[in-house]
Design a protein around this motif. Sequence first.
Motif, mmCIF file in Angstrom:
data_model
loop_
_atom_site.group_PDB
_atom_site.id
_atom_site.type_symbol
_atom_site.label_atom_id
_atom_site.label_comp_id
_atom_site.label_asym_id
_atom_site.label_seq_id
_atom_site.Cartn_x
_atom_site.Cartn_y
_atom_site.Cartn_z
ATOM 1 N N TRP A 333 0.948 -1.171 0.020
ATOM 2 C CA TRP A 333 0.014 0.048 0.004
ATOM 3 C C TRP A 333 0.791 1.092 -0.088
ATOM 4 N N GLU A 334 2.086 1.255 0.809
ATOM 5 C CA GLU A 334 2.836 2.370 0.698
ATOM 6 C C GLU A 334 3.449 2.811 -0.349
ATOM 7 N N THR A 335 4.208 1.836 -0.635
ATOM 8 C CA THR A 335 5.065 1.979 -2.018
ATOM 9 C C THR A 335 4.635 1.592 -3.406
ATOM 10 N N GLY A 336 3.573 0.831 -3.464
ATOM 11 C CA GLY A 336 3.485 0.272 -4.766
ATOM 12 C C GLY A 336 4.297 -1.042 -5.156
ATOM 13 N N GLU A 337 5.121 -1.220 -4.348
ATOM 14 C CA GLU A 337 5.915 -2.412 -4.617
ATOM 15 C C GLU A 337 4.974 -3.706 -5.192
ATOM 16 N N THR A 338 5.523 -4.498 -5.875
ATOM 17 C CA THR A 338 4.761 -5.832 -6.452
ATOM 18 C C THR A 338 5.240 -6.742 -5.526
ATOM 19 N N ILE A 339 4.484 -7.426 -4.385
ATOM 20 C CA ILE A 339 4.706 -8.507 -3.754
ATOM 21 C C ILE A 339 4.734 -9.593 -4.494
ATOM 22 N N TYR A 340 3.518 -9.962 -5.317
ATOM 23 C CA TYR A 340 3.672 -10.978 -6.226
ATOM 24 C C TYR A 340 2.712 -10.757 -7.214
ATOM 25 N N GLU A 341 2.829 -11.397 -8.314
ATOM 26 C CA GLU A 341 1.918 -11.474 -9.535
ATOM 27 C C GLU A 341 1.924 -12.845 -10.130
ATOM 28 N N GLU A 342 0.808 -13.660 -9.715
ATOM 29 C CA GLU A 342 0.936 -15.093 -10.061
ATOM 30 C C GLU A 342 -0.486 -15.672 -10.905
ATOM 31 N N PRO A 343 -0.207 -16.500 -11.805
ATOM 32 C CA PRO A 343 -1.615 -17.019 -12.166
ATOM 33 C C PRO A 343 -2.036 -18.165 -11.092
ATOM 34 N N TRP A 344 -3.521 -18.127 -11.191
ATOM 35 C CA TRP A 344 -3.982 -19.055 -10.270
ATOM 36 C C TRP A 344 -4.408 -20.328 -10.978
ATOM 37 N N GLU A 345 -3.326 -21.076 -11.236
ATOM 38 C CA GLU A 345 -3.512 -22.475 -12.036
ATOM 39 C C GLU A 345 -3.785 -21.969 -13.669
ATOM 40 N N ARG A 346 -4.609 -22.526 -14.231
ATOM 41 C CA ARG A 346 -5.034 -22.139 -15.587
ATOM 42 C C ARG A 346 -6.406 -21.440 -15.579
ATOM 43 N N LEU A 347 -6.953 -20.925 -14.388
ATOM 44 C CA LEU A 347 -7.805 -19.990 -14.122
ATOM 45 C C LEU A 347 -7.743 -18.640 -14.386
ATOM 46 N N GLY A 348 -8.813 -17.967 -14.562
ATOM 47 C CA GLY A 348 -8.690 -16.417 -15.042
ATOM 48 C C GLY A 348 -8.683 -15.356 -13.805
ATOM 49 N N LYS A 349 -8.925 -14.234 -14.125
ATOM 50 C CA LYS A 349 -8.937 -13.104 -13.308
ATOM 51 C C LYS A 349 -10.367 -13.174 -12.671
ATOM 52 N N GLY A 350 -10.635 -12.166 -11.708
ATOM 53 C CA GLY A 350 -11.974 -12.217 -11.029
ATOM 54 C C GLY A 350 -12.255 -11.360 -9.983
ATOM 55 N N THR A 351 -13.129 -11.669 -9.134
ATOM 56 C CA THR A 351 -13.282 -10.623 -7.884
ATOM 57 C C THR A 351 -12.781 -11.179 -6.774
ATOM 58 N N VAL A 352 -12.582 -10.262 -5.596
ATOM 59 C CA VAL A 352 -11.960 -10.448 -4.470
ATOM 60 C C VAL A 352 -13.025 -9.669 -3.502
ATOM 61 N N ILE A 353 -12.897 -10.327 -2.309
ATOM 62 C CA ILE A 353 -13.291 -9.889 -0.881
ATOM 63 C C ILE A 353 -12.696 -10.393 0.090
ATOM 64 N N TYR A 354 -12.897 -9.815 1.201
ATOM 65 C CA TYR A 354 -11.891 -10.440 2.396
ATOM 66 C C TYR A 354 -12.906 -10.475 3.840
ATOM 67 N N ALA A 355 -12.518 -11.627 4.578
ATOM 68 C CA ALA A 355 -13.528 -11.620 5.805
ATOM 69 C C ALA A 355 -12.586 -12.585 6.859
ATOM 70 N N ASP A 356 -12.486 -12.350 7.920
ATOM 71 C CA ASP A 356 -11.829 -13.157 8.926
ATOM 72 C C ASP A 356 -10.505 -13.907 8.601
ATOM 73 N N GLY A 357 -9.661 -13.018 8.067
ATOM 74 C CA GLY A 357 -8.209 -13.730 7.779
ATOM 75 C C GLY A 357 -8.205 -14.419 6.386
ATOM 76 N N ARG A 358 -9.033 -14.254 5.624
ATOM 77 C CA ARG A 358 -9.019 -15.043 4.452
ATOM 78 C C ARG A 358 -9.629 -14.011 3.480
ATOM 79 N N LEU A 359 -8.889 -14.437 2.030
ATOM 80 C CA LEU A 359 -9.449 -13.751 0.719
ATOM 81 C C LEU A 359 -10.260 -14.503 0.124
ATOM 82 N N TYR A 360 -11.321 -14.349 -0.474
ATOM 83 C CA TYR A 360 -12.185 -15.029 -1.237
ATOM 84 C C TYR A 360 -12.226 -14.467 -2.519
ATOM 85 N N LEU A 361 -11.937 -15.374 -3.415
ATOM 86 C CA LEU A 361 -11.684 -15.300 -4.769
ATOM 87 C C LEU A 361 -12.686 -15.931 -5.459
#
Length: 425
Positions: A333-361
């Motif tokens: 958030w502070e610097t814009g540095e890319t921590i990672y950029e990775e494919p999710w297996e052979r799946l695509g892009k999509g939506t993300v939300i967050y709750a209770d310590g987990r990302l929901y993709l």
Amino acid sequence: MKIRILFLCFAFWTSVLNAENVLRFRGENSQGKYEETGLLPIWPEEGLEPKWVAEELGAGWSSVIKVGSRLYLNSTDANDRKMESVICLDLDGNKLWQTTTGAAWTGSYPEARMTPTYVPRTKSRNARIVVLTGNGEVVCLAAATGKIVWKKNVAEIYGTRFGRWGMCESPIVRRGTIFLTVCGEKASVVALSVVDGSVVWEAEPVDGQGAYVTPILFENQLIAMTAERVFGVDIRDGKLLWQDDYQSRAGDHFGSGINCNTPLLRGNRFFVTGGYDQLGVMYEILPNAEGVKVVWTSEALDIHHGNAVEVEGRIYGSNWLNNSTGNWVCLDWETGETIYEEPWERLGKGTVIYADGRLYLYEEKRGTLGLAIPDDRLNVVSSFRVTFGTQQHWAHPVICDGILYVRHGTSLAAFDIRQEGKEKT
């Protein structure tokens, strides 16, 4: 007796508002973070089974909102695809009412996509549902019955400069006032009274066609977008406080100006991003509403329309490689540095939300739901495919009271993701 009845009504609505509720698109200030605890940290290997699936709701990509014992969503009318409808369900997926609201968009991708907004009751009026149609009609309904209280076509009134896909914005409401980005020849943003739709104020026009962005609130500012500009308006009087040429900063690419993502806010900074190789831009809001300044830009995270979340100083989302696919990305958030950029297996892009310590993709290529740990790498610990519904996997999931709501076109499903709930079954 009247006093007792009034007290009971007040107690009921107070309990409704104090319960776990989601009143608008992507929750509080549309940031995609849900204050839930006690959720499953990992899903069964075979995936989650829905508690129920409500079908034949009409096509659309509207998310669901949940208030008390009711769910609300927006759909293209199953009986008349030229019209849109708001549907109210109970918590078992049974339809309580359905109201036709207005004309759907008639161009490309006409299905309903705006999420309704719930407006709590006050001493002088009952609770309301407010929704905007793809063709520019704002409609206010009684939350209890679905009866239309008032409606007006703001696109016609203000001369909206439509983008290719019509209007796509979930209304913002504060203290009985509705704020809408009309992107018109006569005004950029208008404020309307929830009571009767009367005009509270009109903000001066801003350059650019309409975008597809739900605005956010920062103190007394509404931060909104057109296809070209990001700008701030004082919600008290409609004064245009500042504006910046986001399109020039993001770069002149194919698809420039197609802005679909709600700004991501933390403190006095907000992140704006669009797909098609546009740069993501981190802005800082200057004191006394004097304007904004650019903190950093990112080539890595050009989100198509899945939005992003901020978790403990990091931004998570998926980028655009083409209309079919993209990688999943984490930025500092502070610097814009890319921590990672990775494919999710052979799946695509999509939506993300967050709750209770987990990302929901929720990826859109095959309709895979994933559970991921926020980490230095893409760490998906569970996943399964959505097998119900039709058309694109574009609706944003919602979590409320331990239930994960997932819409896929004509269908809405509810998944119990509570640890306690799974122990009982």
